[in-house]
Scaffold this active site. Structure first.
Site, mmCIF file in Angstrom:
data_model
loop_
_atom_site.group_PDB
_atom_site.id
_atom_site.type_symbol
_atom_site.label_atom_id
_atom_site.label_comp_id
_atom_site.label_asym_id
_atom_site.label_seq_id
_atom_site.Cartn_x
_atom_site.Cartn_y
_atom_site.Cartn_z
ATOM 1 N N VAL A 103 -77.099 4.332 42.878
ATOM 2 C CA VAL A 103 -77.855 5.589 42.852
ATOM 3 C C VAL A 103 -78.517 5.815 41.486
ATOM 4 O O VAL A 103 -78.884 6.938 41.140
ATOM 5 C CB VAL A 103 -76.964 6.797 43.215
ATOM 6 C CG1 VAL A 103 -76.597 6.744 44.690
ATOM 7 C CG2 VAL A 103 -75.721 6.856 42.346
ATOM 8 N N CYS A 104 -78.662 4.742 40.725
ATOM 9 C CA CYS A 104 -79.291 4.845 39.409
ATOM 10 C C CYS A 104 -80.710 4.288 39.463
ATOM 11 O O CYS A 104 -80.948 3.245 40.078
ATOM 12 C CB CYS A 104 -78.473 4.085 38.369
ATOM 13 S SG CYS A 104 -78.960 4.469 36.688
ATOM 14 N N ILE A 105 -81.636 4.991 38.830
ATOM 15 C CA ILE A 105 -83.036 4.551 38.827
ATOM 16 C C ILE A 105 -83.554 4.429 37.390
ATOM 17 O O ILE A 105 -84.751 4.545 37.140
ATOM 18 C CB ILE A 105 -83.934 5.501 39.652
ATOM 19 C CG1 ILE A 105 -83.766 6.957 39.177
ATOM 20 C CG2 ILE A 105 -83.621 5.378 41.130
ATOM 21 C CD1 ILE A 105 -84.731 7.929 39.854
#
Length: 325
Positions: free
Chosen positions: A172-174
């Site tokens: 869920v990291c961008i």
């Protein structure tokens, strides 16, 4: 240097030396305590809460409580009253330093404090380590997150007892999309790079998609592996339950997302839905059995034996067998 990630590396088996995989010892010593597994749920609001942290501590697992919308001192007191070890998270602002002051002044302390910011190779982290070591000298300090050998060396020299490696590889990291920086896509290689210079324990944080990735992390230098998505989505997980087309999901979002921050500012995380996957205890049991199998394939009897195996890289410029190094 070699560039690779979890999905394009396989470990090479050695002669099995146990009669049963159940003989293999998955325990790990970390910060003066022994834990059942080298795996810890990510300190994220949709992954861990107080009841889960209490259960983990009482059942021989390491945990790191998140730092969002939480009175760390009151939480630490409750864990002490239950006879459980205290492992909390901290930021680097003046208000976080005040929490450390309160923990010291009220005699509560903490066994582990994880300084948890997106870019941990920072002067603010150095000052926070100094503050913790001054106020709570017996506390085991984990600092991160970082992604380079230079950062690991600095954090260790600043007094960190362990470093957390991983800049944006999580599900869920961008970070890499928003900033152009990070270890997303080559997290395992970054771990190997950092472990070569480390003299203290490393926690590999992010990019874990399967249980076998735990063994790969240990092979390339991790003492502990922090995992988000595989621990999110359980029946008892704190994320909101959502029904889609008759199927149940749990909300899972990054700590740097607007869902966690409450505002759209410096956003480096996103929100997804994880299918509800049963009870956390069942996942931990399966995870332990899988790590036992990994140890048996390594030709050993304990976790550290995984570090002795060779590996292959599948595809790309580095493809081929790589001897122990």
């Amino acid at each position: 240097m070699e560039i690779f990630d979890y999905e394009n590396v396989l470990l090479l088996p050695r002669k099995c030396r146990v009669d049963s995989r159940s003989e293999c010892d998955t325990s790990v010593e970390f910060g003066g305590r022994s834990f059942n597994l080298p795996a810890v749920p990510a300190n994220m609001k949709t992954v861990i809460d107080e009841p889960i942290s209490e259960w983990l501590a009482a059942n021989g697992y390491f945990y790191v409580m998140h730092r969002f919308d939480l009175d760390n001192v009151a939480y630490a007191k409750r864990m002490r009253e239950r006879g459980l070890f205290v492992s909390i998270s901290s930021g680097v602002k003046a208000s976080d330093h005040e929490v450390i002051d309160r923990l010291a002044a009220e005699g509560v302390g903490a066994d582990y404090i994880t300084i948890d910011i997106a870019h941990g190779h920072a002067e603010t982290v150095r000052r926070t380590i100094d503050h913790i070591k001054h106020k709570l000298p017996a506390t085991f300090v984990i600092a991160g997150n970082v992604g380079t050998p230079e950062a690991v060396i600095d954090l260790e020299n600043w007094g960190a007892d362990a470093t957390k490696v991983g800049i944006g590889p999580g599900k869920v990291c961008i970070t890499r999309l928003k900033t152009g920086f990070g270890t997303g896509g080559w997290q395992l290689s970054a771990l190997k790079w950092c472990a070569r210079v480390a003299t203290k324990p490393i926690i590999a944080d992010g990019g874990i998609r399967d249980h076998g990735d735990i063994a790969k992390s240990v092979r390339f230098g991790a003492c502990m592996v922090m995992i988000g998505s595989l621990f999110a989505g359980h029946e008892e997980s704190p994320g909101r339950t959502v029904e889609v087309d008759g199927k149940l999901f749990k909300e899972y979002y990054g700590s740097a997302s607007d869902f966690n921050k409450g505002e759209y500012k410096h956003v480096e995380g996103k929100r997804i839905l994880e299918p509800v996957k049963g009870r956390l205890a069942d996942t931990l049991r399966e995870m332990r059995e899988d790590v036992q199998s990994s140890i048996s394939y390594s030709g050993g009897t304990r976790l550290a034996d995984i570090r002795k195996v060779n590996y292959v890289i599948l595809g790309g410029d580095n493809a081929g067998e790589h001897l122990l190094m």
